[in-house]
Scaffold this active site. Sequence first.
Site, short mmCIF file in Angstrom:
data_model
loop_
_atom_site.label_atom_id
_atom_site.label_comp_id
_atom_site.label_asym_id
_atom_site.label_seq_id
_atom_site.Cartn_x
_atom_site.Cartn_y
_atom_site.Cartn_z
N ASP A 16 0.80 -1.24 0.00
CA ASP A 16 0.00 0.00 0.00
C ASP A 16 0.83 1.29 0.00
OD1 ASP A 16 -1.84 -2.01 0.27
OD2 ASP A 16 -2.80 -1.23 2.07
N LYS B 151 -6.98 -4.98 -3.12
CA LYS B 151 -7.72 -5.53 -1.97
C LYS B 151 -8.66 -4.46 -1.44
CE LYS B 151 -4.08 -4.17 1.28
NZ LYS B 151 -4.86 -3.23 2.11
N CYS C 83 -1.90 -2.73 7.62
CA CYS C 83 -1.82 -3.62 6.46
C CYS C 83 -0.49 -4.36 6.35
CB CYS C 83 -2.14 -2.83 5.20
SG CYS C 83 -3.88 -2.31 5.20
C1 VGL Z 1 -4.64 0.63 5.72
C2 VGL Z 1 -6.23 1.39 7.17
C3 VGL Z 1 -7.19 1.28 6.21
C4 VGL Z 1 -3.21 0.29 5.47
C5 VGL Z 1 -5.60 0.50 4.74
O1 VGL Z 1 -2.78 0.24 4.30
O2 VGL Z 1 -2.48 0.05 6.46
N1 VGL Z 1 -4.97 1.07 6.93
N2 VGL Z 1 -6.87 0.83 4.99
#
Ligand code: VGL
Length: 219
Positions: free
Chosen positions: A19, A119, A164
């Site tokens: 991410d 995702k 994540c």
């Molecule tokens: C994430 C919170 C919500 C992350 C993704 O990538 O850590 N955290 N969505």
Amino acid sequence: MLSRIPQENAALKCLLLVDIQVGFCTGGNLAVPGGEEVVPVANRLIASGAYDLIVASQDWHPADHGSFASQHPGAKPFEMGTLNGKPQMLWPDHCVQGTRDAEFHPDLAVSAIDHVQRKGQDPNVDSYSAFRDNDQSALTGLSDYLSAKGVTALDICGLATDYCVSASAMDARAMLEGVTVRFISDASRGIDPAGVADTCAAMQAAGIVIVTAADCVAS
Ligand code: VGL
Ligand code: ZN
């Protein structure tokens, strides 16, 4: 003749970038403190030649995702709420499909990425892990992809450590039999320092090795 036998026991090293998106960097909708600082470190890891395979996950939510506080009347971001009857941290709207917030950081060396795993598309369940949703039911397909490639070692880094990244590392450890899993601490940033400490302890207890980028480039 021996040299013609496929090397079934050869190491196959994979880097999983979690991410590293605009939304999790400064100016993004769910900015992680110093999130953009992982980009040059990730690029060094990519350029090092230490990896046979580079995979990136991408948080990819529909605009009405149930993890967004905006979908819960009266709720504010960073409050606990519920989603499908289960406790859920409510987030600001972030990484909505097709928006700039969901794009990889513009300085990330994306041309080196062999596979992107999206995702978080199901509005009714969040997916911190790149491998399966938070109910641990629906798989993303990443475990099958890595198994089919014959990955034997997986190094994981990115954003955010306490959500994540750690969820992906814990699932990698649980789901990929015989694969060495390492967490690259200086190529990752977290949202909450207490959460980072807790999830790092949990990763270590699960047998995940905590390393630095220098360790990865050297080995
Ligand atoms: C994430 C919170 C919500 C992350 C993704 O990538 O850590 N955290 N969505
Ligand atoms: Zn998300």
